[in-house]
Write a protein that holds these residues in place. Structure first.
Motif, PDB file in Angstrom:
ATOM      1  N   ILE A  55       4.640  -4.420  -5.388  1.00  0.00           N
ATOM      2  CA  ILE A  55       3.507  -3.218  -5.660  1.00  0.00           C
ATOM      3  C   ILE A  55       2.326  -3.954  -6.185  1.00  0.00           C
ATOM      4  O   ILE A  55       2.902  -5.529  -7.466  1.00  0.00           O
ATOM      5  N   ALA A  56       0.824  -4.062  -6.813  1.00  0.00           N
ATOM      6  CA  ALA A  56       0.326  -5.038  -7.494  1.00  0.00           C
ATOM      7  C   ALA A  56       1.157  -4.997  -8.450  1.00  0.00           C
ATOM      8  O   ALA A  56       1.664  -3.883  -9.607  1.00  0.00           O
ATOM      9  N   TYR A  90       2.176   0.785 -19.443  1.00  0.00           N
ATOM     10  CA  TYR A  90       1.545  -0.586 -18.909  1.00  0.00           C
ATOM     11  C   TYR A  90       1.002  -1.229 -20.009  1.00  0.00           C
ATOM     12  O   TYR A  90       1.004  -2.759 -20.219  1.00  0.00           O
ATOM     13  N   SER A 119      -0.972  -5.296 -11.384  1.00  0.00           N
ATOM     14  CA  SER A 119      -2.700  -4.509 -12.010  1.00  0.00           C
ATOM     15  C   SER A 119      -2.489  -2.726 -11.652  1.00  0.00           C
ATOM     16  O   SER A 119      -2.790  -2.651 -12.829  1.00  0.00           O
ATOM     17  N   HIS A 120      -1.151  -2.721 -10.768  1.00  0.00           N
ATOM     18  CA  HIS A 120      -0.921  -1.244 -11.441  1.00  0.00           C
ATOM     19  C   HIS A 120      -0.365  -0.817 -11.980  1.00  0.00           C
ATOM     20  O   HIS A 120      -0.230  -1.372 -12.978  1.00  0.00           O
ATOM     21  N   ASP A 159       2.024   6.781  -6.882  1.00  0.00           N
ATOM     22  CA  ASP A 159       0.548   7.768  -7.123  1.00  0.00           C
ATOM     23  C   ASP A 159       1.377   8.798  -7.174  1.00  0.00           C
ATOM     24  O   ASP A 159       1.068   9.809  -7.877  1.00  0.00           O
ATOM     25  N   ASP A 188      -3.269 -10.820 -12.167  1.00  0.00           N
ATOM     26  CA  ASP A 188      -2.957  -9.401 -11.719  1.00  0.00           C
ATOM     27  C   ASP A 188      -2.787  -9.846 -10.276  1.00  0.00           C
ATOM     28  O   ASP A 188      -3.248 -11.131  -9.341  1.00  0.00           O
ATOM     29  N   TYR A 235       3.451  -0.559 -13.148  1.00  0.00           N
ATOM     30  CA  TYR A 235       4.542  -1.368 -12.518  1.00  0.00           C
ATOM     31  C   TYR A 235       4.738  -2.337 -13.449  1.00  0.00           C
ATOM     32  O   TYR A 235       4.704  -1.867 -14.870  1.00  0.00           O
ATOM     33  N   GLU A 293      -1.519  -8.860  -6.660  1.00  0.00           N
ATOM     34  CA  GLU A 293      -2.855  -7.652  -5.509  1.00  0.00           C
ATOM     35  C   GLU A 293      -2.598  -8.151  -3.879  1.00  0.00           C
ATOM     36  O   GLU A 293      -2.473  -7.107  -3.263  1.00  0.00           O
ATOM     37  N   ALA A 325       2.624   1.834  -3.477  1.00  0.00           N
ATOM     38  CA  ALA A 325       1.753   2.384  -4.211  1.00  0.00           C
ATOM     39  C   ALA A 325       1.860   3.981  -4.231  1.00  0.00           C
ATOM     40  O   ALA A 325       1.331   4.795  -5.444  1.00  0.00           O
ATOM     41  N   THR A 352       0.264  -1.321  -0.129  1.00  0.00           N
ATOM     42  CA  THR A 352      -0.195  -0.408   0.137  1.00  0.00           C
ATOM     43  C   THR A 352       0.851   1.281   0.225  1.00  0.00           C
ATOM     44  O   THR A 352       0.720   2.639  -0.503  1.00  0.00           O
ATOM     45  N   THR A 382       0.941   4.621 -18.128  1.00  0.00           N
ATOM     46  CA  THR A 382      -0.063   4.238 -17.902  1.00  0.00           C
ATOM     47  C   THR A 382      -0.679   3.714 -19.723  1.00  0.00           C
ATOM     48  O   THR A 382      -0.872   2.127 -19.710  1.00  0.00           O
TER      49      THR A 382
END
Lengths: 632, 119
Positions: free
Chosen positions: A302-303, A421, A305-306, A287, A477, A309, A479, A283, A280, A418
């Motif tokens: 880190i996820a 990704y 799916s971020h 962010d 994914d 990533y 997470e 991330a 968390t 993004t």
């Protein structure tokens, strides 16, 4: 020490003459007494009785100490030098917290502890002979050391030479039992009293759990385990919460300035996260800065799916933030490849103007003999401290420094990341189609088949996907922190199967579906851990990456032959596991486990996984043998 | 820079040599498949040349035979070993290239339900 008592003083005096000079006589077994009772005279001769029972051996107090630490399991291959502790654990301790796990190899005991700790975040005990058991356990201890994972290894040893009862006890005793593992343990001790044992075990626990975490060893002297407690005032020491060291606040502020003002910052995460909170926090930092995070896949940092990533490229970076990254040199340089004769100077791949900041707990504790510390990290700022514990300070500092202009620039950067990704995902999906219907099976196909059936479960991948082309990491994914536990650390082969069993054990109480990608070469080191999984009802789906050889070595030997202008077709000698092929489904069945396969047709993989998941959901382990490509 | 020029020069010579061999008969794909395994090429590049974490994708749609042979003889900075004609003959390389060239195209991922469900 056993004690002698007079059962009947009057009788003793009468019979003393007859027994003068004789050795003490043990009481006859109960059944013998019953048979002779009818014929016994009214008054029997007095006997000196040596009491050979001891209802309060030292091992009981050792158990009191172990229990105070909340350790759930102790894995052990039974060892005579640990017999006192073993007995106390199962009877005095009730075989609960810790519960004894029957391991068939000491390497398995420690690797189970390794896998367990990476899920549960705390150590379990591996109990081994101080000599031969420690020798067996050594590689697994080294892996845990390199992977910065806590484990408590208890070494049984008869320190007192006069107490060794046979030649075997001499060969199984050592003057300094922990010597052979001292180079890759954080701490060890050889307590000479029970109170000493208590303080050293609690101290060892603290040391193991303080970043950089690692294995510790405590010697349990056999005499202390087995003889009655005679020490007065024994007490179990208090364990205070282990706090993680935070990096210097001034250095963190300077790092925040660099990151906020950077145009192309890249965050690289190694062994950073200890738990979900770490994910968390990372991330939040990504962010906040709209910065890419390259996850080295030692943990789930880190996820996957971020949207940021694995979207960074250190080549273009102006600031690199390395979080618990151990080999920064290889992150920023390239060495000559094996297809070159001789070594050229390392080539720096980052810009000369790029600033590198490292936050790492490994700065706080290192050893010198084994070279896991890698080449000198020539960074611009090295901040000793636990990266996860330091992140809140860094995030707060960054937020305070971000101006409106910088925020706009960061948002533009985030949009590009993004897009990158999405492009990466498209590339992965396109590449996954290559060899889709091949036999041997591609790891991409197996990974896609697995994902389709686990994605809606609470799953945990406990096998490393490094030799599987990283396909799960590319397609799934991730997470939760428990959804991937990385590799062995020291790359010591034989870690995979027992670590998976240990991790599955930790997952069991949470009802997670545990999946292991099991390399064939790895399983053959100590396959008995399959039996351990069955015996202790540890649900685990293992799918074999059965490429029928040590393919890293096939590649190396092929390269060596090509360099020498010699026959490359002979590189399979000593590297391939053929003639005969090993039947892993039958191997699993031999250990009492459900075995499926070998599977060579990709169409059979999905149904096999479906059947295997049913077995796992019934609380049992299962193994699917899939015949795979040489290297994923 | 010097090394780059040297590599390009070597590549040019190799290309010329390979072009000169264009008159040679086309390779035998069936034999090439066996040679692909026998010489351990599959180990890095996959049994069907589809690539892996160590060796790049070579098939389907391989590079030209000329470029293929040039790279095998004089690989760039990578982990790819140098295979001289003493180790793998030109004839064998042609057969292996023919095998790679015969590998059918992969489906689009959107046509593979398991993969389409991932995006």
């Amino acid at each position: 020490m056993a004690t002698s008592k007079n059962t009947d003083r009057r009788g003793f005096l009468k019979g003393a003459a007859a027994l003068a000079g004789a050795a003490p006589i043990a009481l006859a077994p109960q059944s013998v007494l019953a048979q002779t009772a009818a014929a016994a005279p009214a008054e029997t001769p007095a006997r000196t009785v040596e009491v050979l029972t001891n209802e309060r051996p030292g091992a009981d107090f050792m158990m009191d100490v172990i229990k105070s630490l909340g350790i759930e399991y102790a894995a052990a291959n039974p060892a005579s030098s640990c017999r006192g502790l073993h007995e106390s654990m199962i009877n005095y301790g009730g075989n609960k917290s810790p519960e004894l796990l029957t391991a068939l190899h000491e390497e398995s005991s420690v690797a189970m502890a390794h896998g367990y700790a990476k899920i549960e975040g705390k150590p379990l005990i591996a109990m081994v002979h101080g000599t031969v058991g420690t020798q067996h356990a050594a590689m697994a201890i080294y892996n845990a050391w390199c992977d910065r994972v806590p484990a408590i290894v208890i070494l049984g040893n008869e320190t007192d030479a006069t107490a060794r009862r046979s030649f075997v006890e001499w060969t199984h005793a050592a003057q300094d039992a922990a010597a052979i593992i001292r180079d890759y343990t954080k701490w060890d001790d050889n307590p000479t009293s029970l109170q000493h044992f208590a303080e050293s075990l609690v101290r060892a626990y603290r040391i193991a759990m303080t970043p950089p975490m690692g294995p510790v060893a405590i010697i349990a002297n056999a005499k202390l385990q087995e003889e009655p407690i005679e020490e007065k005032g024994l007490r179990v020491p208090k364990l205070t919460p282990v706090l993680h060291p935070v990096g210097d606040s001034g250095a963190i502020l300077e790092t925040a300035r660099m990151l906020v003002n950077a145009e192309n910052p890249v965050i690289v995460a190694g062994r950073m996260t200890h738990n979900q909170a770490g994910m968390t926090l990372l991330a939040e930092l990504a962010d906040t800065l709209q910065a890419p995070v390259n996850d080295q896949r030692n943990r789930v940092n880190i996820a996957s799916s971020h949207p940021f990533y694995n979207t960074g490229n250190v080549v273009n970076a102006d600031v690199i933030l390395a979080l618990e990254v151990e080999d920064i040199f290889m992150l920023t340089h390239r060495m000559s490849q094996l297809n070159r004769i001789g070594m050229e100077p390392p080539k720096k791949i980052i810009k000369d103007t790029c600033k590198v900041v490292s936050i790492s707990s490994v700065e706080l504790f290192q050893r010198s003999n084994y070279q896991d510390f890698a080449r000198y990290n020539e960074v611009d700022m090295a901040i000793p401290g636990d990266a996860q514990a330091t992140l809140p300070l860094l995030i707060e500092a960054c937020k305070k420094l971000i101006t409106g202009d910088r925020r706009a620039a960061m948002q533009a950067r985030g949009a590009k990341l993004t897009a990158q990704y999405k492009k990466n995902k498209e590339t992965a999906l396109t590449e996954a189609t290559l060899g889709w219907d091949s036999s041997p099976l591609t790891p991409a196909r197996i990974s896609a088949e697995l994902w389709a059936q686990i994605r809606n479960e609470d799953w945990s991948l406990v096998g490393n996907d490094m030799f599987f082309g990283r396909w799960p990491s590319r397609l799934w994914d991730f997470e939760k922190h428990y959804q991937f536990i990385g590799g062995s650390g020291g790359e010591g082969v034989g870690y995979g199967a027992p670590a998976a069993v240990g991790a599955a054990l930790a997952n069991r109480k949470y009802g997670r579906l545990t999946v292991n990608i099991q390399n064939d070469g790895d399983l053959n080191y100590a396959p008995g851990v399959l039996w351990t999984a069955v015996h202790h009802n540890i649900p685990l789906l293992s799918i074999m990456n059965n490429n029928r050889g040590y393919h890293q070595e096939v590649m190396f030997v092929t390269t060596m032959a090509a360099r020498a202008n010699r026959d490359v077709t002979r590189a399979g000698i000593g590297t391939k596991l053929d003639k005969p092929y090993i039947d892993y489904a039958t191997m699993a069945k031999t250990y009492g486990m459900t075995g499926i396969g070998p599977i060579t047709d990709p169409k059979d993989v999905g149904p096999a996984i479906k059947r295997a998941i049913e077995v796992v959901k019934a609380g049992e382990p299962v193994l699917i043998d899939t015949v795979t490509q040489g290297r994923g | 820079m010097k090394k780059t020029i040297l590599f390009l020069a070597t590549l040019a010579v190799s290309v010329a040599a390979a072009l000169a061999q264009n008159a040679a008969p086309a390779g035998n794909a069936e034999n090439g498949k066996k040679l692909w395994v026998k010489n351990n090429c599959y180990s890095c590049h996959g049994y069907e040349g589809h690539g892996g974490s160590v060796g790049p994708k070579l098939a389907p749609k391989p590079i030209s035979m000329v470029a293929f042979m040039a790279i095998v003889r004089h690989p760039p900075q990578s982990t790819m070993p140098t295979f001289t004609a003493r180790v793998i003959s030109d004839s064998d390389l042609r057969d292996m290239w023919a095998y790679l060239n015969a590998i059918p195209a992969a489906p689009a991922y959107k046509d593979v339900p398991l993969l389409n469900a991932i995006q």
